[in-house]
Design a protein around this motif. Structure first.
Motif, PDB file in Angstrom:
ATOM      1  N   CYS A  61      20.555  30.925  24.711  1.00 43.70           N
ATOM      2  CA  CYS A  61      19.557  31.253  25.778  1.00 43.70           C
ATOM      3  C   CYS A  61      20.456  31.232  27.087  1.00 43.70           C
ATOM      4  O   CYS A  61      21.094  30.467  27.474  1.00 43.70           O
ATOM      5  N   ARG A  62      19.890  32.381  27.925  1.00 45.09           N
ATOM      6  CA  ARG A  62      20.489  32.371  29.357  1.00 45.09           C
ATOM      7  C   ARG A  62      19.642  31.247  30.285  1.00 45.09           C
ATOM      8  O   ARG A  62      18.502  31.546  30.495  1.00 45.09           O
ATOM      9  N   VAL A  63      20.141  30.195  30.404  1.00 42.73           N
ATOM     10  CA  VAL A  63      19.678  28.944  31.264  1.00 42.73           C
ATOM     11  C   VAL A  63      20.386  28.889  32.736  1.00 42.73           C
ATOM     12  O   VAL A  63      21.393  29.152  32.924  1.00 42.73           O
ATOM     13  N   ALA A  64      19.266  28.512  33.500  1.00 41.76           N
ATOM     14  CA  ALA A  64      19.933  28.010  34.844  1.00 41.76           C
ATOM     15  C   ALA A  64      19.018  26.854  35.325  1.00 41.76           C
ATOM     16  O   ALA A  64      17.900  26.699  34.723  1.00 41.76           O
ATOM     17  N   LEU A  79      25.223  18.428  36.830  1.00 44.22           N
ATOM     18  CA  LEU A  79      24.616  19.341  35.813  1.00 44.22           C
ATOM     19  C   LEU A  79      25.555  20.787  35.896  1.00 44.22           C
ATOM     20  O   LEU A  79      25.590  21.425  34.948  1.00 44.22           O
ATOM     21  N   ALA A  80      26.407  20.894  36.806  1.00 37.45           N
ATOM     22  CA  ALA A  80      27.332  22.129  36.985  1.00 37.45           C
ATOM     23  C   ALA A  80      28.200  22.038  35.813  1.00 37.45           C
ATOM     24  O   ALA A  80      28.950  22.906  35.133  1.00 37.45           O
ATOM     25  N   ARG A  81      28.512  20.669  35.245  1.00 38.00           N
ATOM     26  CA  ARG A  81      29.396  20.524  34.190  1.00 38.00           C
ATOM     27  C   ARG A  81      29.009  21.106  32.981  1.00 38.00           C
ATOM     28  O   ARG A  81      29.696  21.389  31.867  1.00 38.00           O
ATOM     29  N   ALA A  82      27.640  21.429  32.943  1.00 36.02           N
ATOM     30  CA  ALA A  82      27.108  22.218  31.696  1.00 36.02           C
ATOM     31  C   ALA A  82      27.616  23.675  31.950  1.00 36.02           C
ATOM     32  O   ALA A  82      27.118  24.619  30.801  1.00 36.02           O
ATOM     33  N   GLU A  83      27.960  23.980  32.891  1.00 31.70           N
ATOM     34  CA  GLU A  83      28.477  25.267  33.339  1.00 31.70           C
ATOM     35  C   GLU A  83      27.472  26.567  32.928  1.00 31.70           C
ATOM     36  O   GLU A  83      27.517  27.604  32.351  1.00 31.70           O
ATOM     37  N   VAL A  84      26.399  26.391  33.393  1.00 28.47           N
ATOM     38  CA  VAL A  84      25.342  27.141  33.893  1.00 28.47           C
ATOM     39  C   VAL A  84      25.111  27.136  35.454  1.00 28.47           C
ATOM     40  O   VAL A  84      25.390  26.316  36.139  1.00 28.47           O
ATOM     41  N   PRO A  85      24.304  28.272  35.746  1.00 29.99           N
ATOM     42  CA  PRO A  85      24.163  28.374  37.305  1.00 29.99           C
ATOM     43  C   PRO A  85      23.291  27.212  37.750  1.00 29.99           C
ATOM     44  O   PRO A  85      22.085  26.970  36.965  1.00 29.99           O
ATOM     45  N   VAL A  86      23.565  26.492  38.638  1.00 32.27           N
ATOM     46  CA  VAL A  86      22.665  25.393  39.173  1.00 32.27           C
ATOM     47  C   VAL A  86      22.748  25.576  40.754  1.00 32.27           C
ATOM     48  O   VAL A  86      23.785  25.709  41.241  1.00 32.27           O
ATOM     49  N   LYS A  87      21.373  25.126  41.219  1.00 34.55           N
ATOM     50  CA  LYS A  87      21.358  25.182  42.660  1.00 34.55           C
ATOM     51  C   LYS A  87      20.638  23.916  43.088  1.00 34.55           C
ATOM     52  O   LYS A  87      19.599  23.537  42.420  1.00 34.55           O
ATOM     53  N   GLN A  88      21.220  23.373  44.310  1.00 36.25           N
ATOM     54  CA  GLN A  88      20.328  21.870  44.760  1.00 36.25           C
ATOM     55  C   GLN A  88      19.459  22.448  45.746  1.00 36.25           C
ATOM     56  O   GLN A  88      19.524  23.455  46.606  1.00 36.25           O
ATOM     57  N   LEU A 111      16.680  37.563  38.185  1.00 33.81           N
ATOM     58  CA  LEU A 111      16.081  36.846  37.323  1.00 33.81           C
ATOM     59  C   LEU A 111      15.874  37.545  35.871  1.00 33.81           C
ATOM     60  O   LEU A 111      15.723  36.810  34.803  1.00 33.81           O
ATOM     61  N   SER A 112      16.208  38.729  36.016  1.00 38.06           N
ATOM     62  CA  SER A 112      16.233  39.588  34.688  1.00 38.06           C
ATOM     63  C   SER A 112      17.484  39.050  33.904  1.00 38.06           C
ATOM     64  O   SER A 112      17.640  39.463  32.414  1.00 38.06           O
ATOM     65  N   GLU A 113      18.360  38.073  34.460  1.00 36.79           N
ATOM     66  CA  GLU A 113      19.732  37.772  33.579  1.00 36.79           C
ATOM     67  C   GLU A 113      19.366  36.501  33.310  1.00 36.79           C
ATOM     68  O   GLU A 113      20.289  35.669  32.587  1.00 36.79           O
ATOM     69  N   LEU A 114      17.909  35.779  33.157  1.00 37.34           N
ATOM     70  CA  LEU A 114      17.807  34.491  32.638  1.00 37.34           C
ATOM     71  C   LEU A 114      16.687  34.419  31.701  1.00 37.34           C
ATOM     72  O   LEU A 114      15.715  35.529  31.637  1.00 37.34           O
ATOM     73  N   ASP A 115      16.837  33.647  30.799  1.00 39.58           N
ATOM     74  CA  ASP A 115      15.609  33.332  29.806  1.00 39.58           C
ATOM     75  C   ASP A 115      14.836  32.171  30.053  1.00 39.58           C
ATOM     76  O   ASP A 115      13.653  32.096  29.775  1.00 39.58           O
ATOM     77  N   CYS A 116      15.755  31.190  30.711  1.00 41.51           N
ATOM     78  CA  CYS A 116      15.032  29.840  30.815  1.00 41.51           C
ATOM     79  C   CYS A 116      15.459  29.170  32.124  1.00 41.51           C
ATOM     80  O   CYS A 116      16.603  29.057  32.374  1.00 41.51           O
ATOM     81  N   LEU A 117      14.406  28.542  33.127  1.00 40.30           N
ATOM     82  CA  LEU A 117      14.925  28.094  34.160  1.00 40.30           C
ATOM     83  C   LEU A 117      14.203  26.645  34.358  1.00 40.30           C
ATOM     84  O   LEU A 117      12.888  26.553  34.003  1.00 40.30           O
ATOM     85  N   PHE A 118      14.993  25.670  34.412  1.00 38.59           N
ATOM     86  CA  PHE A 118      14.552  24.292  34.623  1.00 38.59           C
ATOM     87  C   PHE A 118      14.675  23.776  36.084  1.00 38.59           C
ATOM     88  O   PHE A 118      15.529  24.439  36.840  1.00 38.59           O
ATOM     89  N   ILE A 119      13.506  23.311  36.457  1.00 37.35           N
ATOM     90  CA  ILE A 119      13.091  22.791  37.857  1.00 37.35           C
ATOM     91  C   ILE A 119      13.033  21.150  37.760  1.00 37.35           C
ATOM     92  O   ILE A 119      12.363  20.776  37.555  1.00 37.35           O
ATOM     93  N   GLU A 120      14.194  20.594  38.135  1.00 30.08           N
ATOM     94  CA  GLU A 120      14.052  19.101  38.341  1.00 30.08           C
ATOM     95  C   GLU A 120      13.450  18.588  39.605  1.00 30.08           C
ATOM     96  O   GLU A 120      14.340  18.899  40.654  1.00 30.08           O
ATOM     97  N   ASN A 121      12.329  17.931  39.542  1.00 25.14           N
ATOM     98  CA  ASN A 121      11.721  17.596  40.791  1.00 25.14           C
ATOM     99  C   ASN A 121      12.344  16.286  41.292  1.00 25.14           C
ATOM    100  O   ASN A 121      13.190  15.659  40.565  1.00 25.14           O
ATOM    101  N   VAL A 122      12.119  15.847  42.595  1.00 27.04           N
ATOM    102  CA  VAL A 122      12.469  14.676  43.137  1.00 27.04           C
ATOM    103  C   VAL A 122      11.836  13.666  42.497  1.00 27.04           C
ATOM    104  O   VAL A 122      10.862  13.572  41.610  1.00 27.04           O
ATOM    105  N   GLY A 123      12.537  12.395  42.263  1.00 25.77           N
ATOM    106  CA  GLY A 123      11.911  11.407  41.301  1.00 25.77           C
ATOM    107  C   GLY A 123      11.089  10.564  41.884  1.00 25.77           C
ATOM    108  O   GLY A 123      11.074  10.019  42.903  1.00 25.77           O
ATOM    109  N   ASN A 124       9.631  10.881  41.447  1.00 27.77           N
ATOM    110  CA  ASN A 124       8.616  10.199  42.252  1.00 27.77           C
ATOM    111  C   ASN A 124       7.426  10.537  41.100  1.00 27.77           C
ATOM    112  O   ASN A 124       7.314  11.767  40.534  1.00 27.77           O
ATOM    113  N   LEU A 125       6.580   9.728  40.803  1.00 29.33           N
ATOM    114  CA  LEU A 125       5.512   9.702  39.982  1.00 29.33           C
ATOM    115  C   LEU A 125       4.092   9.949  40.494  1.00 29.33           C
ATOM    116  O   LEU A 125       3.277  10.155  39.726  1.00 29.33           O
TER     117      LEU A 125
END
Lengths: 219, 114
Positions: A61-64, A79-88, A111-125
């Motif tokens: 899967c093409r992930v970022a 996360l960059a160690r996973a060798e996928v595009p990552v942005k802070q 975006l057409s080069e991606l299948d799946c995008l993860f968005i990690e939120n700030v740690g906060n419930l």
């Protein structure tokens, strides 16, 4: 001075965010990108979980990933160690991500080069529960060291999420964590929510989660 | 705490509406606040006074109408208000009730202007 008069308004306070989130969701859908957001308290293991998920997904899967944080870019570097595009996304004093921040972070990405995008939120419930980020799936993570009743203490965030993930399950016995009681707490605030129990460190339970995700992406 | 930025959004919205109405100041803002909005009422009330300083809303009242969570019970085929947001079960037949019909509101209902 004139007497006060009542003016009817009826306007959603978060309308601006909700409109942007809707536009973003449509854009992601059109480009065939399945967006997953992650929320949890600080230290629940979002980054470790995400690192393993990215590593295991990248062959099929093409992930970022986009990573929200108040001040550091430690998580993005990790996360960059996973060798996928990552942005802070550095939020400064803001305790949550908003749709506008996500849209801005995606500028320059095809975006057409991606299948799946993860968005990690700030740690906060608390705060992230109010903001739609245009995601297709929202995960809420809780670790076994946090106590089985965490969902009862923060029902809103568990209710706005689509999937619950219990992390650090390899430590469950050491901290006398009652998995069944935790499941009951989750189901009480969000009946029928899928729950996964896993350890990003040992890999236990990761496959079940990945199979679930694959099925969602292909839908 | 995101309540301060929420308060500021509300003040901006009210300031624009007051200008449209030709009013110099807003004396009260009425808000409908759902139990599942993710906004803490006490924190919002605390933020309000601070955020209103030097705006046309200085000294205004924030009147909050609490909106309980209403779920749809598929077994009873009826909408039911929840007793507690820790228990998403029908209060009558006790079936799981994940379908939310009301309770996420964060909506400015009305302004009192002068």
């Amino acid at each position: 001075m004139s007497t006060p008069r009542l003016v009817q308004v009826r306007q959603n306070v978060l309308k601006h965010n909700d409109v942007l989130a809707r536009v973003l969701r449509e854009r992601l859908n059109k480009a065939g990108v399945f967006a997953v957001s992650l929320v949890s308290s600080p230290g629940a293991g979002k980054t470790a979980f995400l690192e393993q998920t990215l590593k295991q997904l990248r062959s099929t899967c093409r992930v970022a990933a986009l990573v929200g944080d108040l001040a550091t870019d430690n998580d993005a570097a990790r996360l960059a160690r996973a060798e996928v595009p990552v942005k802070q996304i550095t939020t400064g004093t803001v305790c949550h991500l908003e749709a506008e921040m996500v849209a801005r972070a995606l500028e320059g990405w095809n975006l057409s080069e991606l299948d799946c995008l993860f968005i990690e939120n700030v740690g906060n419930l608390v705060c992230p529960s109010s903001y739609d980020l245009g995601e297709a799936l929202r995960l809420v993570l809780m670790s076994v060291t946090e106590g089985e009743d965490k969902p009862l203490k923060y029902p809103t965030i568990f209710n706005t999420a689509d999937v619950a993930i219990i992390t650090k399950i390899d430590l469950a016995a050491a901290v006398e964590f009652d998995v069944q009681a935790a499941q009951q707490s989750i189901q009480s605030v969000h009946p029928e929510m899928p729950i996964f129990e896993l350890s990003a460190k040992t890999g236990q339970g990761m496959q079940e989660w990945l199979d679930f995700l694959h099925a969602q992406v292909q839908r | 705490m995101h309540e301060l930025s929420i308060a500021m959004s509300m003040i901006e919205m009210a300031t624009q509406e007051a200008a449209r109405q030709g009013a110099a100041r807003v004396t009260a803002l009425h808000l409908k606040l759902g139990q599942l909005s993710g906004v803490v009422k006490e924190a919002l009330l605390f933020s309000w006074e601070v955020a209103c300083v030097d705006t046309p809303l200085a000294g205004s009242r924030l009147v909050i109408e609490d909106a309980p969570v209403v779920v749809y019970c598929s077994r009873c085929q009826r909408e039911r208000p929840l007793d507690s947001i820790q228990k998403f079960f029908c209060p009558v037949c006790h079936a799981p009730a994940p379908e939310i019909r009301q309770g996420k509101e964060l909506e400015v209902i009305a302004l009192e202007v002068q």
